[in-house]
Design a protein around this motif. Structure first.
Motif, short mmCIF file in Angstrom:
data_model
loop_
_atom_site.label_atom_id
_atom_site.label_comp_id
_atom_site.label_asym_id
_atom_site.label_seq_id
_atom_site.Cartn_x
_atom_site.Cartn_y
_atom_site.Cartn_z
N LYS A 11 56.71 -90.42 -31.77
CA LYS A 11 55.86 -89.93 -30.70
C LYS A 11 54.46 -89.57 -31.21
N LYS A 70 52.19 -92.45 -31.45
CA LYS A 70 51.62 -92.84 -30.15
C LYS A 70 50.39 -91.99 -29.84
N HIS A 109 46.36 -93.26 -29.69
CA HIS A 109 45.46 -93.01 -28.58
C HIS A 109 44.18 -92.32 -29.05
N GLU A 151 49.27 -98.95 -31.58
CA GLU A 151 50.31 -98.15 -32.22
C GLU A 151 50.89 -98.85 -33.45
N LEU A 160 52.77 -90.51 -21.63
CA LEU A 160 53.39 -89.69 -22.66
C LEU A 160 53.37 -88.23 -22.25
#
Length: 792
Positions: A567, A570, A574, A580, A619
């Motif tokens: 996670k 990710k 961003h 990614e 997310l």
């Protein structure tokens, strides 16, 4: 070069600061507002009928709040057993009720009859002495062989005193019988695995609390697995919904298996707290511990090992009487069956194996897992027999073992389990070198010049750790899943809280679990907090026993950290405006491959909780993950041990001169902690072999009821140990490649010592002496053998 950080580093135990400075928080350290105290009136008879109880004088005594008897527990269940074994006829085991307070009969010395709750501990104890019990003594069943030969029954529902009569593998019986009939040589050995008392440094204790405002129960207790206590006590004894029952195991001063189980005292204080609407506390003294904590071992076995002319093993057959005591403790039925029978291959490629186990009720304290739990019993049985076979065949004990070692992995044993990795020749090489086997004859001659007998003993072991997967153990009778769970919570500033279902009672989890997380994330170990032991704070977990903490609990943590990193990548992608797939994570830095763009761990963590620039549409904010890990197989630590002793033939005294251990634990997270675990296990194993033994007389009275009579080893009784865990074959099916180390020393050391003593006595023709090898027992064996030795 030794690591100073993360996996492989000998990081100092973080928890030791509070333990060594006296600021540990144990159950007995806690005192709740309005707290009352309970004292249990325990039976002084091993078997008896309760014809009446007069509590009037006790109720009128100063400070007494209430006197409880079995009538107060008529609406609750008995203390449950957590594992059901099916016998060779396909019938479920006999499972007599284990009441919280004795109902009509007492069945062992120490069985609780009544309980006095008073304002002070002294008042409760004094009042208990005023209770008049009309107790009619009945014949006691103590000896295992006598128990199954007919006559007195401990429970009416088991008139032959058998809990179960178990064959494994049943389909192998005829082939094993034939192989033994036709073998070139059969070694036969009858032996006893002596009963032990765990005696952890901290005796058991429990505090029950009840909050009437929200009908909430809390139990503070010295437990190795608080979630299992909550499940068993809540669902099967007191009928409390799990969301209304909190179980907390704070700092726990050792367990060795004796604190795995749900005990009657825990149910008592929990119910009494509600009845009285005030906290109720119980703390065992050492005398109570001897007659209320579950005991360990207590097997009587006969072993037959069939071999061809070259000493290759053809078949092994064993029959065992296993003592259950008066009631079934939580995991008792699986110890002599699935944790014992499945290890009878040991390190050897014996093609045919069959065992019969009869579990027997006696008027003694219940018996359950003690450090190693079934694996020490199996290893002792095998390694003593192999050593006796080597002498009978005229083959060097090391060579006979090499000749029969398993060398190809994975290896499917004939007793159900499959070993995934190992190198038994490597550990044998290391132990022979480390113990200077080549120089033994010179040392033996030097001892002889002083009138002493020197002996050298070898033993190999393998154990099954982790006790999983759940689907397998469920099919074998487990009444619970045996996975583990972990939640990893990353805080906004980058510090981390790990909530684990495993429990630490001396293993150093707060250090090793932090090392694993620090290694994976590249963050300082002191930024990681390990939380355990509270059912309201941690996910459902199965606790700590069976050397499962890192292999199962640590693997659950790894899975959660992997989810965290996934996670976080990710988020970093961003923030860095990159794909990614181009994000790498190493040493606490998120980087874009092929560029100098990067973000530190803390920056990404903050962004997860302050999502001003965040892919909110794809997310969720936050950085917290939970995982449940159910292993695909057991893990299989193994090793070779060498013990060298000197025996004084005039007194029978055995002195342990040296002990060398070569273990294969797979990957090692903290070498210092592993070495400490091995040292502790060796001390307990050598204690069993040399001096420990729980003894009852024919009336069921506990003769060894205190440290005045039950001997445990002191530092002066043991040598400095040589420990080597460099022979590493990683576990193939957990992400850390670890196998478990906590029980190894207690498993392999008893046969190594006994083999060494019998080697020293070889000129006397003494084939076996049952543990413990006390001076009187060794001297008696020498004295009995002197005429035969002189005649030769």
């Amino acid at each position: 070069m030794a690591k100073d950080f993360g996996i492989g580093a000998s990081s100092k135990r973080r928890e030791d600061k509070r333990f060594l400075t006296g600021t540990g928080r144990y159950t007995d350290d806690m005192n709740k507002p309005g707290q009352a105290y309970v004292h249990f009136l325990r039976s002084d008879m091993a078997s008896g009928r309760i014809n009446g109880i007069d509590i009037a004088a006790a109720e009128a005594a100063p400070g007494v709040i209430k006197v409880f008897t079995s009538r107060d527990f008529e609406a609750v269940g008995g203390v449950p057993c957590g594992w059901q074994v099916t016998d060779r006829h396909g019938e479920p085991m006999k499972e007599p009720k284990h009441p919280v307070l004795a109902e009509g009969f007492v069945r062992h010395v120490g069985d609780p009859i009544a309980a006095v709750v008073a304002e002070t501990r002294a008042q409760a104890r004094d009042a208990a002495e005023l209770i008049e019990v009309d107790l009619e003594e009945l014949p006691a069943v103590v000896n295992l062989r006598a128990a199954v030969s007919g006559g007195t029954a401990v429970h009416p529902e088991a008139p032959d005193n058998l809990c179960y009569d178990w064959d494994f593998p049943a389909e192998s019986k005829d082939a094993v019988d034939e192989a033994i009939r036709n073998a070139h040589h059969v070694t036969v050995l009858e032996l006893v695995n002596n009963r032990l008392v765990a005696n952890p440094m901290e005796p058991r204790a429990a505090i029950g609390e009840y909050d009437a405002a929200d009908d909430q129960h809390t139990l503070w207790t010295t437990s190795q697995n608080p979630h299992v206590i909550r499940l068993l006590m809540g669902a099967f004894v007191l009928g409390i919904p799990e969301h209304k029952l909190r179980v907390v195991a704070p700092d726990v001063g050792g367990g060795f298996g004796s604190k795995i189980y749900h005990y009657a005292e825990e149910a008592f204080v929990t119910l009494a707290a509600k009845v009285l609407n005030r906290p109720v506390k119980w703390t065992s003294d050492r005398g109570e511990a001897f007659m209320s904590d579950a005991h360990g071992r207590d097997h009587v076995c006969k072993v037959e090992l069939a071999m061809d002319a070259e000493g290759h093993f053809l078949a092994l057959r064993s029959t065992t009487l296993a003592n259950m005591g008066a009631y079934l403790s939580t995991f008792a039925p699986c110890i002599p069956t699935w944790l014992h029978g499945t290890l009878l291959a040991g390190n050897y490629k014996t093609p045919l194996i069959f065992t019969n186990v009869r579990a027997v009720f006696t008027n003694t304290v219940p018996v359950d897992a003690y450090r190693g739990a079934g694996r020490p019993e199996a290893t002792y049985l095998i390694e003593r027999t192999v050593d006796k076979a080597a002498r009978e065949m005229g083959i060097d004990p090391a060579e006979l073992r090499r000749r029969n070692f398993i060398t190809q992995f994975p290896y499917q044993t004939p007793v159900a389990v499959e070993y995934d990795s190992g190198d038994y020749n490597a550990t044998l090489d290391k132990v022979l070198e480390g113990s200077d086997r080549a120089g033994f004859e010179a040392r033996k001659a030097e001892s002889a010049s002083r009138g002493k007998l020197r002996g050298y003993g070898l033993a190999h072991y393998i154990e099954a750790c982790g006790i999983a997967p759940s689907s397998l153990v469920g099919a074998l009778g487990a009444r619970a899943g045996l996975y583990e769970a972990a939640t990893v919570r990353v805080n906004p500033t980058g510090s981390i809280s790990v909530f684990t279902g495993s429990h630490s009672h001396g293993q150093g989890h707060e250090t090793t679990f932090a090392q694993v997380v620090a290694d994976m994330l590249g963050v300082p170990e002191d930024s990681i907090d390990i939380v355990h032991g509270d059912t309201n704070r941690v996910p459902f977990g199965m606790g700590t026993y069976g050397s499962r903490s890192l292999a199962v609990g640590g693997s659950a943590i790894v899975k959660s950290v992997d989810k965290i990193v996934a996670k976080a990548k990710k988020i970093a992608a961003h923030l860095l405006e990159a794909a990614e797939s181009d994000i790498t994570f190493e040493n606490g830095q998120f980087s874009v491959q092929g560029t100098d763009k990067s973000l530190a761990w803390g920056e990404v963590c903050l962004a997860a909780y302050v999502p001003h620039k965040y892919p909110i549409e794809t997310l969720e904010p936050g950085l917290e993950e939970t995982s449940f890990y159910d292993p695909a197989n057991f893990t299989y630590p193994s090793g070779a041990y060498a013990c060298e002793v000197e025996v004084d033939p005039e007194t029978g005294k055995v002195e342990v001169l040296s002990f060398t251990a070569a273990d294969d634990f797979g990957n090692v997270v903290n070498p210092m902690i592993v070495e400490g675990q091995v040292h502790g296990g060796l001390a307990q194993g050598l204690g069993q072999a040399l001096m420990e033994g729980c003894v009852y007389d024919e009336n069921g009275q506990l003769i060894t009821a205190s440290f005045m009579d039950y001997a445990m080893p002191l530092a002066k009784d043991l040598p400095s140990f040589t420990v080597d865990n460099s022979a590493c074959t990683p576990c193939t099916h957990n992400p850390l490649g670890v196998k478990g180390c906590g029980e190894a020393g207690a498993i392999g050391s008893p046969p190594a010592l006994v083999n060494a003593v019998l080697d020293a006595l070889s000129d006397y023709g003494i084939a076996h002496i049952d543990m413990p090898l006390t001076p009187s027992k060794v001297w008696a064996a020498i004295d009995a053998a002197r005429p035969a030795a002189a005649a030769e």
